[in-house]
Design a protein around this motif. Structure first.
Motif, mmCIF file in Angstrom:
data_model
loop_
_atom_site.group_PDB
_atom_site.id
_atom_site.type_symbol
_atom_site.label_atom_id
_atom_site.label_comp_id
_atom_site.label_asym_id
_atom_site.label_seq_id
_atom_site.Cartn_x
_atom_site.Cartn_y
_atom_site.Cartn_z
ATOM 1 N N SER A 90 -53.589 18.010 149.634
ATOM 2 C CA SER A 90 -53.972 16.851 148.298
ATOM 3 C C SER A 90 -55.774 16.418 147.978
ATOM 4 C CB SER A 90 -52.887 16.112 148.040
ATOM 5 O OG SER A 90 -52.829 15.398 149.718
ATOM 6 N N LEU A 91 -56.306 16.929 149.719
ATOM 7 C CA LEU A 91 -58.020 16.097 149.485
ATOM 8 C C LEU A 91 -58.455 17.274 149.608
ATOM 9 C CD1 LEU A 91 -57.367 13.246 152.471
ATOM 10 C CD2 LEU A 91 -57.889 12.817 150.071
ATOM 11 N N GLY A 92 -58.227 18.617 149.234
ATOM 12 C CA GLY A 92 -58.627 20.054 148.777
ATOM 13 C C GLY A 92 -59.371 20.381 149.870
ATOM 14 N N LEU A 93 -58.842 20.363 151.050
ATOM 15 C CA LEU A 93 -59.227 20.525 152.445
ATOM 16 C C LEU A 93 -59.039 21.779 153.063
ATOM 17 C CD1 LEU A 93 -59.556 17.406 154.276
ATOM 18 C CD2 LEU A 93 -61.676 18.225 153.290
ATOM 19 N N THR A 94 -58.978 23.029 153.939
ATOM 20 C CA THR A 94 -58.748 23.670 154.118
ATOM 21 C C THR A 94 -57.930 23.746 155.728
ATOM 22 O OG1 THR A 94 -60.335 25.236 153.864
ATOM 23 C CG2 THR A 94 -58.796 26.519 155.197
ATOM 24 N N VAL A 95 -56.482 23.291 155.552
ATOM 25 C CA VAL A 95 -55.805 23.015 157.121
ATOM 26 C C VAL A 95 -55.452 24.604 157.904
ATOM 27 C CG1 VAL A 95 -53.928 23.555 155.239
ATOM 28 C CG2 VAL A 95 -54.064 22.147 157.171
ATOM 29 N N LEU A 96 -55.850 24.362 159.191
ATOM 30 C CA LEU A 96 -56.016 25.137 160.024
ATOM 31 C C LEU A 96 -54.977 24.638 161.185
ATOM 32 C CD1 LEU A 96 -58.773 27.269 161.932
ATOM 33 C CD2 LEU A 96 -57.185 26.330 163.333
ATOM 34 N N ALA A 97 -53.557 25.620 161.925
ATOM 35 C CA ALA A 97 -52.864 25.150 163.394
ATOM 36 C C ALA A 97 -52.914 25.555 164.464
ATOM 37 C CB ALA A 97 -51.633 25.743 162.939
ATOM 38 N N GLU A 98 -53.573 25.175 165.120
ATOM 39 C CA GLU A 98 -53.836 25.711 166.832
ATOM 40 C C GLU A 98 -52.451 25.274 167.531
ATOM 41 O OE1 GLU A 98 -57.035 23.291 168.187
ATOM 42 O OE2 GLU A 98 -55.304 21.999 169.217
ATOM 43 N N GLY A 99 -52.883 26.772 167.994
ATOM 44 C CA GLY A 99 -52.165 27.229 169.323
ATOM 45 C C GLY A 99 -50.591 27.738 168.994
ATOM 46 N N ILE A 100 -50.676 28.474 167.878
ATOM 47 C CA ILE A 100 -49.835 29.368 167.612
ATOM 48 C C ILE A 100 -49.160 31.163 168.368
ATOM 49 C CG2 ILE A 100 -48.724 30.697 165.507
ATOM 50 C CD1 ILE A 100 -50.796 28.942 163.834
ATOM 51 N N CYS A 147 -49.984 26.134 155.259
ATOM 52 C CA CYS A 147 -51.076 26.526 155.609
ATOM 53 C C CYS A 147 -51.913 27.420 156.029
ATOM 54 C CB CYS A 147 -50.477 26.064 157.541
ATOM 55 S SG CYS A 147 -52.106 25.542 158.210
ATOM 56 N N HIS A 148 -53.597 27.234 155.462
ATOM 57 C CA HIS A 148 -54.117 28.410 155.762
ATOM 58 C C HIS A 148 -54.117 29.238 156.539
ATOM 59 C CE1 HIS A 148 -55.051 25.638 151.822
ATOM 60 N NE2 HIS A 148 -55.514 26.111 151.379
ATOM 61 N N GLN A 198 -62.278 32.462 170.045
ATOM 62 C CA GLN A 198 -60.760 33.081 169.734
ATOM 63 C C GLN A 198 -60.962 33.091 167.894
ATOM 64 O OE1 GLN A 198 -58.212 29.659 170.494
ATOM 65 N NE2 GLN A 198 -56.057 30.921 170.589
ATOM 66 N N PRO A 199 -60.426 34.532 168.118
ATOM 67 C CA PRO A 199 -59.965 34.357 166.402
ATOM 68 C C PRO A 199 -59.101 33.407 165.997
ATOM 69 C CG PRO A 199 -58.700 36.152 167.610
ATOM 70 C CD PRO A 199 -59.503 35.254 168.318
ATOM 71 N N ILE A 200 -59.781 33.123 164.883
ATOM 72 C CA ILE A 200 -59.139 32.300 163.677
ATOM 73 C C ILE A 200 -58.722 33.061 162.699
ATOM 74 C CG2 ILE A 200 -59.273 30.224 162.225
ATOM 75 C CD1 ILE A 200 -61.062 29.342 164.383
ATOM 76 N N HIS A 201 -57.196 33.259 161.649
ATOM 77 C CA HIS A 201 -56.826 33.963 161.270
ATOM 78 C C HIS A 201 -56.488 33.012 159.820
ATOM 79 C CE1 HIS A 201 -56.776 38.507 163.419
ATOM 80 N NE2 HIS A 201 -56.563 37.387 164.449
ATOM 81 N N ASP A 202 -56.511 34.002 158.543
ATOM 82 C CA ASP A 202 -55.954 33.694 157.196
ATOM 83 C C ASP A 202 -54.238 34.415 157.604
ATOM 84 O OD1 ASP A 202 -56.807 33.836 154.414
ATOM 85 O OD2 ASP A 202 -54.527 33.695 154.492
ATOM 86 N N LEU A 203 -53.897 32.841 157.285
ATOM 87 C CA LEU A 203 -51.814 33.329 157.352
ATOM 88 C C LEU A 203 -51.432 34.162 156.725
ATOM 89 C CD1 LEU A 203 -50.785 29.632 159.054
ATOM 90 C CD2 LEU A 203 -51.344 31.987 159.839
ATOM 91 N N ARG A 204 -52.014 34.140 155.580
ATOM 92 C CA ARG A 204 -51.290 35.119 154.518
ATOM 93 C C ARG A 204 -51.882 35.954 154.089
ATOM 94 N NH1 ARG A 204 -48.091 33.852 150.330
ATOM 95 N NH2 ARG A 204 -48.169 32.179 151.181
#
Ligand code: C2E
Ligand code: CA
Ligand code: CA
Ligand code: CA
Length: 279
Positions: free
Chosen positions: A228-238, A252-253, A44-50
């Protein structure tokens, strides 16, 4: 032991007996499926939202059953997890995904990152770093092209042991994501000390965006926390563009979901996943 088994059975209702028998049959069939090559890996593809670019793909197992057709993981992963067969399944999927990534790279296909699910059971067993190193060596894939997804509960149930295990994996050069974030019980103190790269917001919190006030509050705070923790954030189920818009506005990245593409066989991933318009 056989007699003991029968004696125990007598205590169960008819329904439970049938259920237990079905479970035993399912495990036997699944073991065969693994040996006879009936399991498949979809991506399943994951996309940069920007930018709209596809940046990675998640490997998801399926069972191509000779009579029942394509069976989804929810029907067999829980039983495999209970029985321990999940470890063999995960390692098989991992090897397929590494091989696939290698051939994508050779064909000049980007993105250069594939994410693979690691069950709580396999993660908790220890020695996963050696197994991953072995598979990387065997498939000739550079570790930086691999990401492992570990559920929040697997990480937080035994945080000290998890931290050591994550660090060993990270020392190999693979990336690490915490899956289903928000469904477990992370303390911020513990999360801070975990050597991970990414948080995946569980799709249960994405479903109600942007109308449900509670989902909005949770999604926003996970995004802020990740930043704030310097982590990448991904939202699933869009599934809807309104959800993607909300997540993008809230910084959200990355995003994953039917809106961008369903899990599909490797050959179809690049045909379907066109670059989405940037915002
Ligand atoms: P997960 O890791 O949270 O994977 C995401 C699930 O959400 C996938 O279900 C995917 O098809 C589904 N999904 C993605 N986008 C959408 C969307 O927009 N709407 C909806 N309603 N669903 C969406 P899938 O493939 O059925 O897998 C279910 C779960 O099974 C996975 O959840 C994961 O926990 C487990 N699983 C799948 N493959 C493996 C594997 O190789 N090993 C292990 N240990 N677990 C696996
Ligand atoms: Ca996952
Ligand atoms: Ca997930
Ligand atoms: Ca999930």
């Amino acid at each position: 032991a056989k007699n003991d088994g029968r004696a125990t059975y007598a205590f169960y209702s008819q329904e439970l007996t049938t259920c237990a028998r079905q479970r035993v049959e399912l495990i036997a069939a699944l073991r065969q499926a693994l040996e006879h090559g009936e399991l498949r890996v979809h991506y399943q593809p994951i996309h940069d939202l920007r930018s709209g670019q596809m940046v990675s793909a998640e490997a998801l197992v399926r069972w191509q059953h000779p009579e029942r057709g394509l069976v989804l993981p929810d029907e067999f992963i829980p039983v495999a997890e209970e029985n321990g067969l999940i470890g063999a399944i995960d390692l098989w999927v991992l090897e397929q995904a590494c091989r696939q990534m290698r051939s994508w790279l050779e064909a000049g296909q980007t993105p250069g990152l594939v994410a693979v699910n690691i069950s709580t059971r396999l993660f908790g067993r220890g020695g996963l770093d050696l197994q991953v190193a072995d598979i990387l060596a065997r498939t000739g894939l550079d570790a930086r092209h691999l990401e492992l997804e570990i559920t929040e509960s697997a990480v937080m149930d035994d945080p000290d042991s998890a931290r050591r295990q994550l660090q060993r994996l990270r020392d190999l050069g693979v990336r690490l994501a915490i899956d289903d974030f928000g469904t477990g019980h992370s303390s911020l103190q513990r999360l801070k000390s975990m050597p991970v790269d990414k948080l995946k917001i569980d799709r249960g919190f994405v479903a109600g965006l942007p109308a449900d006030g509670k989902d909005v509050a949770i999604a926003r705070s996970v995004i802020v926390l990740a930043h704030s923790l310097g982590l990448t954030v991904l939202a699933e189920g869009i599934e809807q563009s309104e959800q993607a818009d909300f997540l993008r506005r809230n910084h959200c990245h990355l995003g994953q979901g039917y809106l961008f593409g369903r899990p599909q066989p490797a050959e179809e991933l690049f045909r379907a996943a066109a670059v989405l318009p940037a915002k």
